[in-house]
Design a protein around this motif. Structure first.
Motif, short mmCIF file in Angstrom:
data_model
loop_
_atom_site.label_atom_id
_atom_site.label_comp_id
_atom_site.label_asym_id
_atom_site.label_seq_id
_atom_site.Cartn_x
_atom_site.Cartn_y
_atom_site.Cartn_z
N MET A 1 0.84 -1.17 0.00
CA MET A 1 0.00 0.00 0.00
C MET A 1 0.90 1.24 0.00
N ARG A 2 0.52 2.22 -0.78
CA ARG A 2 1.27 3.47 -0.91
C ARG A 2 1.22 4.27 0.39
N ALA A 3 2.32 4.85 0.77
CA ALA A 3 2.40 5.66 1.98
C ALA A 3 1.68 6.99 1.76
N THR A 4 0.84 7.37 2.71
CA THR A 4 0.14 8.65 2.63
C THR A 4 0.77 9.61 3.63
N ASP A 5 0.46 10.89 3.49
CA ASP A 5 0.97 11.87 4.44
C ASP A 5 0.51 11.56 5.86
N ASP A 6 -0.74 11.07 6.00
CA ASP A 6 -1.26 10.73 7.31
C ASP A 6 -0.42 9.61 7.95
N PHE A 7 -0.10 8.56 7.17
CA PHE A 7 0.72 7.47 7.69
C PHE A 7 2.11 7.99 8.08
N ARG A 8 2.67 8.87 7.23
CA ARG A 8 3.99 9.42 7.55
C ARG A 8 3.96 10.20 8.86
N GLU A 9 2.94 11.05 9.04
CA GLU A 9 2.85 11.85 10.26
C GLU A 9 2.65 10.98 11.50
N ARG A 10 1.85 9.93 11.37
CA ARG A 10 1.66 9.01 12.50
C ARG A 10 2.97 8.30 12.84
N THR A 11 3.71 7.93 11.81
CA THR A 11 5.00 7.27 12.03
C THR A 11 5.98 8.21 12.74
#
Length: 167
Positions: A1-11
């Protein structure tokens, strides 16, 4: 699955919490934050936090129980209930919520009347949030749009959590 900005910020938030909790040094934090912003996939982001302690409250501690359950070391009294939808033809949908008209009715006040939908694809199951108040989470990540479910995935709606186990 492609990384989204939301996933990046949560990480990045999890990395910051790991630094504050003493699990990461400053140089490691900097390197991982750079890697998070360069990541192309969700799996790359997950790898950056895989060795960090599980935050308290994540699936109400259930995600760690899911890991132990499938490694065979969890006592039965601590396992999450299993969500195992019946076999259906592709396209079959199940609405999950507090409303008695839902296909899967939950008696949990933290679950919206129409909280989420579980849809059978050709060879998989998909989960989508229906703009619920408390959100839908898959393995601790908030569901945005439609996401694919796999065996052993942890699903949380409000205060209700399961392990997904398709038939």
């Amino acid at each position: 699955m492609r990384a989204t900005d939301d996933f990046r910020e949560r990480t990045v938030a999890r990395l910051g919490a790991g630094y504050k909790g003493g699990a990461l040094g400053f140089d490691t934090l900097c390197h991982r934050v750079d890697s998070a912003y360069a990541a192309n996939s969700v799996e790359q982001l997950r790898a950056l936090v895989r060795d960090l302690p599980v935050p308290t409250g994540l699936l109400h501690g259930g995600l760690e129980r899911v890991r132990r359950l499938f490694s065979g070391s969890d006592p039965l009294e601590e396992t999450l209930p299993v969500l195992s939808p019946p076999r259906r033809a592709p396209g079959a949908c199940y609405v999950i919520g507090r409303d008695p008209a839902c296909d899967l009715n939950l008696g949990d006040a933290t679950v919206s009347r129409r909280h989420a939908v579980l849809r059978r694809g050709h060879s998989n199951w998909m989960l989508a949030d229906l703009d619920s108040t408390n959100g839908t989470y898959l393995n601790g990540w908030r569901v945005r749009g439609e996401v694919e479910l796999g065996p052993g995935d942890g699903v949380e709606l409000g205060d209700t959590a399961w392990v997904f186990a398709p038939r």
